[in-house]
Write a protein that holds these residues in place. Structure first.
Motif, PDB file in Angstrom:
ATOM      1  N   ILE A  67       0.822  -1.201   0.000  1.00  0.00           N
ATOM      2  CA  ILE A  67       0.000   0.000   0.000  1.00  0.00           C
ATOM      3  C   ILE A  67       0.864   1.262   0.000  1.00  0.00           C
ATOM      4  O   ILE A  67       0.458   2.306  -0.507  1.00  0.00           O
ATOM      5  N   VAL A  68       2.077   1.153   0.554  1.00  0.00           N
ATOM      6  CA  VAL A  68       3.012   2.280   0.489  1.00  0.00           C
ATOM      7  C   VAL A  68       3.419   2.541  -0.951  1.00  0.00           C
ATOM      8  O   VAL A  68       3.430   3.684  -1.432  1.00  0.00           O
ATOM      9  N   ILE A  69       3.751   1.468  -1.672  1.00  0.00           N
ATOM     10  CA  ILE A  69       4.120   1.602  -3.082  1.00  0.00           C
ATOM     11  C   ILE A  69       2.938   2.088  -3.904  1.00  0.00           C
ATOM     12  O   ILE A  69       3.093   2.866  -4.856  1.00  0.00           O
ATOM     13  N   ALA A  70       1.709   1.676  -3.517  1.00  0.00           N
ATOM     14  CA  ALA A  70       0.518   2.152  -4.218  1.00  0.00           C
ATOM     15  C   ALA A  70       0.388   3.666  -4.117  1.00  0.00           C
ATOM     16  O   ALA A  70       0.049   4.344  -5.093  1.00  0.00           O
ATOM     17  N   VAL A  71       0.665   4.217  -2.949  1.00  0.00           N
ATOM     18  CA  VAL A  71       0.586   5.665  -2.770  1.00  0.00           C
ATOM     19  C   VAL A  71       1.669   6.375  -3.576  1.00  0.00           C
ATOM     20  O   VAL A  71       1.420   7.391  -4.233  1.00  0.00           O
ATOM     21  N   ILE A  72       2.895   5.828  -3.532  1.00  0.00           N
ATOM     22  CA  ILE A  72       3.994   6.442  -4.291  1.00  0.00           C
ATOM     23  C   ILE A  72       3.669   6.448  -5.781  1.00  0.00           C
ATOM     24  O   ILE A  72       3.855   7.467  -6.481  1.00  0.00           O
ATOM     25  N   MET A  73       3.171   5.331  -6.289  1.00  0.00           N
ATOM     26  CA  MET A  73       2.795   5.260  -7.700  1.00  0.00           C
ATOM     27  C   MET A  73       1.637   6.193  -8.011  1.00  0.00           C
ATOM     28  O   MET A  73       1.608   6.848  -9.064  1.00  0.00           O
ATOM     29  N   GLY A  74       0.670   6.261  -7.078  1.00  0.00           N
ATOM     30  CA  GLY A  74      -0.492   7.118  -7.317  1.00  0.00           C
ATOM     31  C   GLY A  74      -0.131   8.584  -7.368  1.00  0.00           C
ATOM     32  O   GLY A  74      -0.592   9.328  -8.237  1.00  0.00           O
ATOM     33  N   VAL A  75       0.710   9.042  -6.423  1.00  0.00           N
ATOM     34  CA  VAL A  75       1.112  10.457  -6.383  1.00  0.00           C
ATOM     35  C   VAL A  75       2.011  10.795  -7.559  1.00  0.00           C
ATOM     36  O   VAL A  75       1.897  11.851  -8.184  1.00  0.00           O
ATOM     37  N   THR A  76       2.928   9.856  -7.903  1.00  0.00           N
ATOM     38  CA  THR A  76       3.927  10.138  -8.941  1.00  0.00           C
ATOM     39  C   THR A  76       3.351  10.061 -10.348  1.00  0.00           C
ATOM     40  O   THR A  76       3.587  10.946 -11.183  1.00  0.00           O
ATOM     41  N   PHE A  77       2.559   9.011 -10.620  1.00  0.00           N
ATOM     42  CA  PHE A  77       2.136   8.754 -11.994  1.00  0.00           C
ATOM     43  C   PHE A  77       0.660   9.038 -12.265  1.00  0.00           C
ATOM     44  O   PHE A  77       0.286   9.285 -13.402  1.00  0.00           O
ATOM     45  N   LEU A  78      -0.187   8.993 -11.218  1.00  0.00           N
ATOM     46  CA  LEU A  78      -1.622   9.082 -11.447  1.00  0.00           C
ATOM     47  C   LEU A  78      -2.260  10.335 -10.862  1.00  0.00           C
ATOM     48  O   LEU A  78      -3.473  10.503 -10.915  1.00  0.00           O
ATOM     49  N   GLY A  79      -1.465  11.214 -10.277  1.00  0.00           N
ATOM     50  CA  GLY A  79      -1.998  12.475  -9.777  1.00  0.00           C
ATOM     51  C   GLY A  79      -2.853  12.355  -8.539  1.00  0.00           C
ATOM     52  O   GLY A  79      -3.764  13.160  -8.327  1.00  0.00           O
ATOM     53  N   ASP A  80      -2.584  11.367  -7.672  1.00  0.00           N
ATOM     54  CA  ASP A  80      -3.342  11.242  -6.428  1.00  0.00           C
ATOM     55  C   ASP A  80      -2.936  12.325  -5.438  1.00  0.00           C
ATOM     56  O   ASP A  80      -1.819  12.845  -5.477  1.00  0.00           O
ATOM     57  N   SER A  81      -3.831  12.631  -4.517  1.00  0.00           N
ATOM     58  CA  SER A  81      -3.509  13.535  -3.420  1.00  0.00           C
ATOM     59  C   SER A  81      -2.852  12.750  -2.298  1.00  0.00           C
ATOM     60  O   SER A  81      -3.296  11.659  -1.943  1.00  0.00           O
ATOM     61  N   LEU A  82      -1.781  13.300  -1.725  1.00  0.00           N
ATOM     62  CA  LEU A  82      -1.082  12.656  -0.626  1.00  0.00           C
ATOM     63  C   LEU A  82      -1.716  13.094   0.686  1.00  0.00           C
ATOM     64  O   LEU A  82      -1.766  14.281   1.009  1.00  0.00           O
ATOM     65  N   LEU A  83      -2.226  12.117   1.461  1.00  0.00           N
ATOM     66  CA  LEU A  83      -2.878  12.395   2.738  1.00  0.00           C
ATOM     67  C   LEU A  83      -1.892  12.220   3.880  1.00  0.00           C
ATOM     68  O   LEU A  83      -0.923  11.463   3.792  1.00  0.00           O
ATOM     69  N   LEU A  84      -2.147  12.941   4.981  1.00  0.00           N
ATOM     70  CA  LEU A  84      -1.281  12.865   6.150  1.00  0.00           C
ATOM     71  C   LEU A  84      -1.252  11.442   6.713  1.00  0.00           C
ATOM     72  O   LEU A  84      -0.188  10.939   7.093  1.00  0.00           O
ATOM     73  N   GLY A  85      -2.419  10.766   6.772  1.00  0.00           N
ATOM     74  CA  GLY A  85      -2.460   9.397   7.274  1.00  0.00           C
ATOM     75  C   GLY A  85      -1.630   8.456   6.429  1.00  0.00           C
ATOM     76  O   GLY A  85      -0.971   7.545   6.953  1.00  0.00           O
ATOM     77  N   SER A  86      -1.642   8.670   5.113  1.00  0.00           N
ATOM     78  CA  SER A  86      -0.840   7.833   4.226  1.00  0.00           C
ATOM     79  C   SER A  86       0.646   8.031   4.488  1.00  0.00           C
ATOM     80  O   SER A  86       1.421   7.062   4.522  1.00  0.00           O
ATOM     81  N   ALA A  87       1.057   9.286   4.689  1.00  0.00           N
ATOM     82  CA  ALA A  87       2.470   9.574   4.933  1.00  0.00           C
ATOM     83  C   ALA A  87       2.932   8.986   6.268  1.00  0.00           C
ATOM     84  O   ALA A  87       4.001   8.371   6.353  1.00  0.00           O
ATOM     85  N   ILE A  88       2.111   9.156   7.310  1.00  0.00           N
ATOM     86  CA  ILE A  88       2.470   8.610   8.635  1.00  0.00           C
ATOM     87  C   ILE A  88       2.522   7.087   8.587  1.00  0.00           C
ATOM     88  O   ILE A  88       3.466   6.459   9.085  1.00  0.00           O
ATOM     89  N   GLY A  89       1.484   6.470   7.998  1.00  0.00           N
ATOM     90  CA  GLY A  89       1.451   5.020   7.904  1.00  0.00           C
ATOM     91  C   GLY A  89       2.619   4.469   7.115  1.00  0.00           C
ATOM     92  O   GLY A  89       3.214   3.454   7.494  1.00  0.00           O
ATOM     93  N   ALA A  90       2.978   5.136   6.009  1.00  0.00           N
ATOM     94  CA  ALA A  90       4.100   4.683   5.192  1.00  0.00           C
ATOM     95  C   ALA A  90       5.406   4.747   5.972  1.00  0.00           C
ATOM     96  O   ALA A  90       6.249   3.840   5.883  1.00  0.00           O
ATOM     97  N   ALA A  91       5.586   5.815   6.749  1.00  0.00           N
ATOM     98  CA  ALA A  91       6.800   5.953   7.553  1.00  0.00           C
ATOM     99  C   ALA A  91       6.891   4.851   8.609  1.00  0.00           C
ATOM    100  O   ALA A  91       7.961   4.260   8.832  1.00  0.00           O
ATOM    101  N   ILE A  92       5.757   4.544   9.263  1.00  0.00           N
ATOM    102  CA  ILE A  92       5.750   3.495  10.286  1.00  0.00           C
ATOM    103  C   ILE A  92       6.040   2.136   9.666  1.00  0.00           C
ATOM    104  O   ILE A  92       6.804   1.332  10.220  1.00  0.00           O
TER     105      ILE A  92
END
Length: 367
Positions: free
Chosen positions: A294-319
């Motif tokens: 799911i971390v890679i899904a967010v990275i791919m979404g923000v980088t290639f698909l124009g997704d919005s990066l949420l604070l929960g996604s960033a915190i969860g990815a770091a953990i």
């Protein structure tokens, strides 16, 4: 001593499994996005599962035939080994995939992704039960692996449950990974139970596959027959799940692309690479990459698909990243300790007056 340690820490045994598992995780998320788009286009999940597994098995067939001619055959195939291949195919390609898609259909990908992240914990528990992992709380490596597993699962849960404000605002596309994770159908309880059963089957598959590659050393044979029996099981089960002949007509475009990508990457490449990684590093190492998906899904979404990066996604990815690297550190520490013990025993054995353990004691007495 230094030379022996450098040989023990090799590219093949330590670095390449990490590279393969990261590549597998990235490809899994890419294929999932394509398959989601194909299902939105009308393709049924069981149709995709049958077709991409069948095509993947056909892709593996010529490589298996070449392997047979190159090695002059395969090791003896007993009934026990063949039955093990059948169970692997039934659990991995048939049971896990079908239950996972059914669970997503009844609940939501959000809940399914959260429950799927229990895979490392369940696999670790089963590995301890079957004595494939040792628990010694006094050991720093064991504490690191336990703590890292808990941290990674916790981070995946934070990622799934907590959204928070947007850090980077984009205009997401309708089929992006974040949209896949944030849908909310009803009947969550029933779907969640089905996904949980699928995760348990996946954990059992990891353990069974790991023991199989130790018992039967011919990896290409394992992969081919595992995929073959899995495909046969999927076809047999599909006769009861989908009776409409028109559903089996694949439309050109995204549906055909999904099947080909699933066959090449999810069946042929993933089965081969994951089996090799299980042989090299064990089931816990392989299952630890699940929260990274799911971390890679967010990275791919923000980088290639124009997704919005949420604070929960960033915190969860770091953990998740902290937990993942904690487990890797624990495994590296465990291997380093084992090497030190082996080198110490070798030094003691080479000392004058010490017993030569390479010669059996009974043999020396008889002489």
């Amino acid at each position: 001593m230094t030379t022996e340690r450098s040989k023990a820490w090799s590219w093949t045994n330590d670095v390449l499994p990490l590279v393969f598992m990261l590549l597998i995780t990235c490809l899994d998320m890419t294929v999932m996005t394509i398959v989601k788009a194909a299902m939105n286009d009308g393709m049924k999940s069981i149709v995709y599962i049958v077709y991409h597994n069948a095509l993947g098995t056909l892709i593996l067939l010529p490589f298996f035939v070449i392997h047979i001619f190159r090695n002059g055959g395969v090791p003896p195939l007993t009934f026990h080994i063949v039955f093990r291949f059948f169970i692997l195919g039934l659990l991995g390609l048939c049971g896990f995939q079908i239950l996972l898609y059914v669970g997503v259909n009844y609940s939501s990908p959000t809940l399914a992704s959260a429950i799927t992240n229990l895979l490392p914990g369940i696999t670790f528990l089963l590995a301890v039960i079957f004595r494939m992992e040792k628990i010694d709380i006094r050991s720093s490596s064991t504490r690191a692996k336990l703590l890292g597993t808990v941290i990674a699962i916790s981070g995946a849960m934070v990622f799934t449950i907590y959204r928070g404000p947007e850090i980077i605002h984009m205009n997401p596309s309708p089929d992006s990974p974040n949209q896949i994770l944030l849908s909310h159908p009803s009947t969550w309880v029933f779907g969640g139970l089905i996904v949980l059963i699928a995760v348990v089957l996946g954990s059992i598959w990891n353990i069974l596959q790991s023991t199989t590659v130790k018992e039967y050393q011919d990896q290409p044979t394992i992969v081919f027959f595992y995929c073959l029996f899995g495909t046969i099981s999927c076809i047999a089960l599909s006769l009861f799940l989908k009776h409409d002949p028109s559903a089996w007509v694949v439309q050109p475009g995204i549906q055909m692309i999904a099947i080909v990508c699933g066959a090449v990457f999810s069946t042929a490449f993933r089965s081969t690479a994951a089996t090799w990684c299980l042989q090299k590093k064990g089931p816990v190492f392989v299952s630890m990459f699940t929260p990274l998906s799911i971390v890679i899904a967010v990275i791919m979404g923000v980088t290639f698909l124009g997704d919005s990066l949420l604070l929960g996604s960033a915190i969860g990815a770091a953990i998740v990243a902290v937990g993942f690297y904690t487990v890797l550190w624990g495994q590296a520490k465990e291997k380093s300790t084992l090497l030190m013990v082996m080198e110490r025993d070798t030094d003691v054995a080479d000392e004058p007056g010490s017993l030569n353990h390479s010669v059996p004691l009974l043999s020396s007495v008889n002489e």
